[in-house]
Structure formats: C-alpha cells, structure tokens
Design an enzyme around this catalytic site. Structure first.
Site, PDB file in Angstrom:
ATOM      1  N   ASN A   1       3.337   3.346   0.605  1.00 51.87           N
ATOM      2  CA  ASN A   1       1.949   3.325   1.059  1.00 51.87           C
ATOM      3  C   ASN A   1       1.883   2.711   2.455  1.00 51.87           C
ATOM      4  O   ASN A   1       2.575   1.722   2.733  1.00 51.87           O
ATOM      5  CB  ASN A   1       1.168   2.443   0.049  1.00 51.87           C
ATOM      6  CG  ASN A   1      -0.328   2.458   0.221  1.00 51.87           C
ATOM      7  OD1 ASN A   1      -0.940   3.515   0.224  1.00 51.87           O
ATOM      8  ND2 ASN A   1      -0.928   1.283   0.355  1.00 51.87           N
TER       9      ASN A   1
ATOM     10  N   ASP B   1     -11.538   3.480   4.443  1.00 52.70           N
ATOM     11  CA  ASP B   1     -12.794   3.015   5.038  1.00 52.70           C
ATOM     12  C   ASP B   1     -12.858   3.543   6.463  1.00 52.70           C
ATOM     13  O   ASP B   1     -11.839   3.915   7.036  1.00 52.70           O
ATOM     14  CB  ASP B   1     -12.998   1.488   4.959  1.00 52.70           C
ATOM     15  CG  ASP B   1     -11.808   0.643   5.345  1.00 52.70           C
ATOM     16  OD1 ASP B   1     -10.987   1.108   6.165  1.00 52.70           O
ATOM     17  OD2 ASP B   1     -11.703  -0.496   4.850  1.00 52.70           O
TER      18      ASP B   1
END
Ligand code: G3I
Length: 345
Positions: A200, A267
């Site tokens: 990730n 986001d």
C-alpha cells in the site's frame, strides 16, 4: 452524457441540503447507501475510523449505516499493538473490529510493516539483521493470527518506496535489505493463508516512477510465487496538484498481473477556504475515481480516510488545507457525496 446529467441532479441536491431545504432525515435514510450501491457492482465502499471518535454517537450512526467496510486509522499499527517488545495490546483494534462486526462491515487490516508510528523500543536501538528479522516475523505473525478470520485484507507493507521509485531507507530496508518485503508477505501468509495481502502506498495513483516501482516489484514477486494479492493505492489527492488521469490505466496494468487493487485511503484536500467551485471540482474528482475503480474488474473497493471533515487528518498535517471528505464537519453530505452516489448508480 447521462452520467453528467445525473451528476447535475446530485449537485442540485447538494445545494438544497446546503440551503437547508433537505428532505427530512427519514426520507434520506430510505435512499440506498454508498455501500448498497457499491455492492451492486460487487465492490465495497468503506471508511477509516479511529478509536477516539467512537464516543461521537451521530458520527457512529453514519459510520455504521453508510459503509460496508472499515479500516482502523491507527489502532492496528505497531505502536498500538506491540507497545513493549513481546507485549501485545489489541484493545484499539478489537474495539473497531467489534463495532464493524456489529454492523456487518468487513475490515481491512492496516498496517503490519511501516516506518512510521513504530514503538520506541524498536526505533531506539541498533538491531542486527538476525534480531530484527525475528522481531518482525513475530510481530507480523502474532498480529495476523490474532485477527485471523476478522480482517479480509492486510496492508502488509506500507509506503516502501520513495517518489523516484527507489526503496525508502527504513529501518527494515537498511537492516534487512529489500527482501524484507517478500519475507513479510510469506510470514503473513503462513499465519493466515486466506487473508488478502497488499502492498500500500500514496502517490501511486498515476503511472510514474513510484507506481512503476510497484509494478516491477509486483511482477517479480508474482514470478517468484510470493503470496501477494493486491496493491493498495492510498489516493490522498489535492486539488492544487491535478487529477491523476492515468489512474484507470494504472489499475488495469496491475489487474493484468493477476492482482486486486483498492483505493484504500481516499481524500481530496484543497486550500481553504472551500468555495462552491472547489467543492464542485472535488465532487467531480470523487466521481472520476469511483468510475475508474468500477471500470477495472479487479478494483475491489474504495475506502475514504474517514468520511467527515470533522475527523480528517489533513488540517493537522497540511497547514491551511482541508475539506477533503464527502461529509462536512457537521456530518452533512457535500457535493462529493452526491457525486459518488451518482457514479455508483
Ligand atoms: O496518541 C497520541 C495522543 O496520546 C496525543 O494526545 C495526541 C496529540 O497530538 O497525538 C496522538 O497521536 C496521534 C495519532 O495519529 C493518534 O491519534 C499523532 O499525533 C498523529 O500524528 C497520528 O496521525 C496519524 C497519521 O497516520 C500518522 O502518520 C493519523 O491519525 C492517521 O490517519 C494517519 O494515517 C496514515 C496512514 O496510516 C498511512 N497513509 C497516510 C495516512 C495519513 O497520514
């Protein structure tokens, strides 16, 4: 065309909400949730959360109803789970797992190996390779075993590369060399053969030096039979840096390697104050990244890095920036929320 029209309807709904003309809460509740809509595509739509927020009942109500996947923002990190060497503390992670289970939500485990938020006992000492390997293996396997059957995926190694695609010089890389990544994946797999194992990172949404490094590594790991199942693209975007237009192509090339992908920490921040124009642009970006994930079969789901500006990490880390999430600080949906819904319809 059709999609654009839907987005306009969504934007109008947002204006009505902002203007106080929203339908009563009950009527809104009858709408399908983001999770309902994502499930129709075989995807999940999730949110991160963090333990201190769980005293906020209105916050918890939306968290429990709108999403079908949860990621603990901090509770499963090394500093929280092994505060002293060999002494494990599952309090924070378990609280979130239990809350998620109560709402039939699945949990992404985050994260086993990361250079940040490590306990002092680990960072304040010079380790031999032999000792650090043993410490790393024990940490990974104890945590993966504890959450076996409770999390469906793990971010095994987080943020392993620099922007230019070279390995980040973490304590693990410097002491153990690049093989620590394959080892971490193998150890995690031994502890839970069913859980999906991910690497990730942020700034790997577009095709470029850093995502190329993941592509090359993933290809090598697959060729060597290392248990890697997916690549997590954190997707912390900022309006002032432009939208990663190669996102869909990037997701697709990982799919072709036989890997899942996920947008794991989405986001979209902006320089404050948030204007109507910026919120509209943000909404378009949220819709576009949702479209990109839906367009690639192996993009399994989207997680926003908490769902409300009330609990966003952005203002504390980027001075003068914020308003990054689909709900505002009063837990009201923003244009981005309606744009995601329309993209999922
Ligand atoms: O626990 C202490 C508390 O005791 C103290 O009173 C308080 C005062 O500031 O700080 C608390 O620690 C904070 C911690 O979150 C827990 O709330 C740290 O200061 C703060 O730096 C830390 O921030 C977290 C950040 O990772 C650290 O890098 C954010 O909440 C978390 O959302 C964020 O998440 C990361 C992902 O794991 C990886 N990708 C990037 C993403 C955003 O940075």
């Amino acid at each position: 065309m059709h999609k654009n029209r839907l987005r306009l309807v969504g934007a109008l709904a947002a204006v009505l909400v902002a203007g106080g003309m929203a339908a009563p809460a009950q009527a809104h509740d009858k709408q399908p949730t983001l999770a309902d809509l994502a499930q129709r595509h075989g995807r999940y739509f999730g949110s991160a959360t963090d333990n201190p927020e769980l005293v906020d009942e209105p916050y918890k109500a939306v968290l429990g109803s709108e999403f079908d996947q949860i990621t603990p923002g901090n509770g499963m990190k090394w500093y929280a789970t092994e505060p002293q060497q060999g002494v494990f503390d599952w309090t924070a992670g378990d609280e979130i797992v239990n809350l998620a289970r109560a709402h039939h939500q699945k949990v992404r485990g985050h994260t086993l190996v990361w250079h940040s938020q490590l306990p002092d006992w680990l960072t304040s000492k010079e380790w031999t390779a032999k000792d650090l390997r043993a410490v790393l293996k024990k940490h990974i396997q104890t945590e993966v075993r504890h959450y076996r059957g409770k999390v469906f995926a793990w971010d095994v190694v987080n943020e392993a590369f620099n922007e230019d695609g070279t390995y980040r010089e973490t304590i693990f890389y410097k002491t153990l060399g690049p093989g620590y990544i394959a080892d971490a994946l193998r150890w995690a797999h031994q502890a839970d053969p069913k859980v999906k194992l991910y690497l990730n990172d942020y700034n790997i949404e577009a095709i470029g030096a850093k995502s190329d490094a993941y592509y090359k590594l993933a290809k090598e790991l697959k060729a060597q039979g290392v248990p890697l199942n997916g690549i997590g693209l954190q997707t912390h975007l900022a309006l002032q840096y432009g939208y990663p237009t190669t996102l869909e192509d990037n997701l697709r090339r990982f799919s072709k390697l036989g890997l899942d992908t996920a947008l794991t920490e989405v986001d979209i921040r902006m320089i404050l104050p948030a204007t109507e124009e910026k919120l509209a642009e943000q909404a378009t970006w949220y819709a576009d990244l949702t479209d990109a994930c839906l367009a690639v079969r192996r993009c399994v789901g989207i997680t926003i890095w908490d769902y409300t500006d009330k609990y966003s990490w952005i203002p504390a880390f980027f001075e003068g920036e914020g308003a990054a999430l689909p709900y505002d600080e009063q837990l009201q949906p923003k244009p981005a929320y309606f744009a995601i819904r329309d993209a999922l319809k």
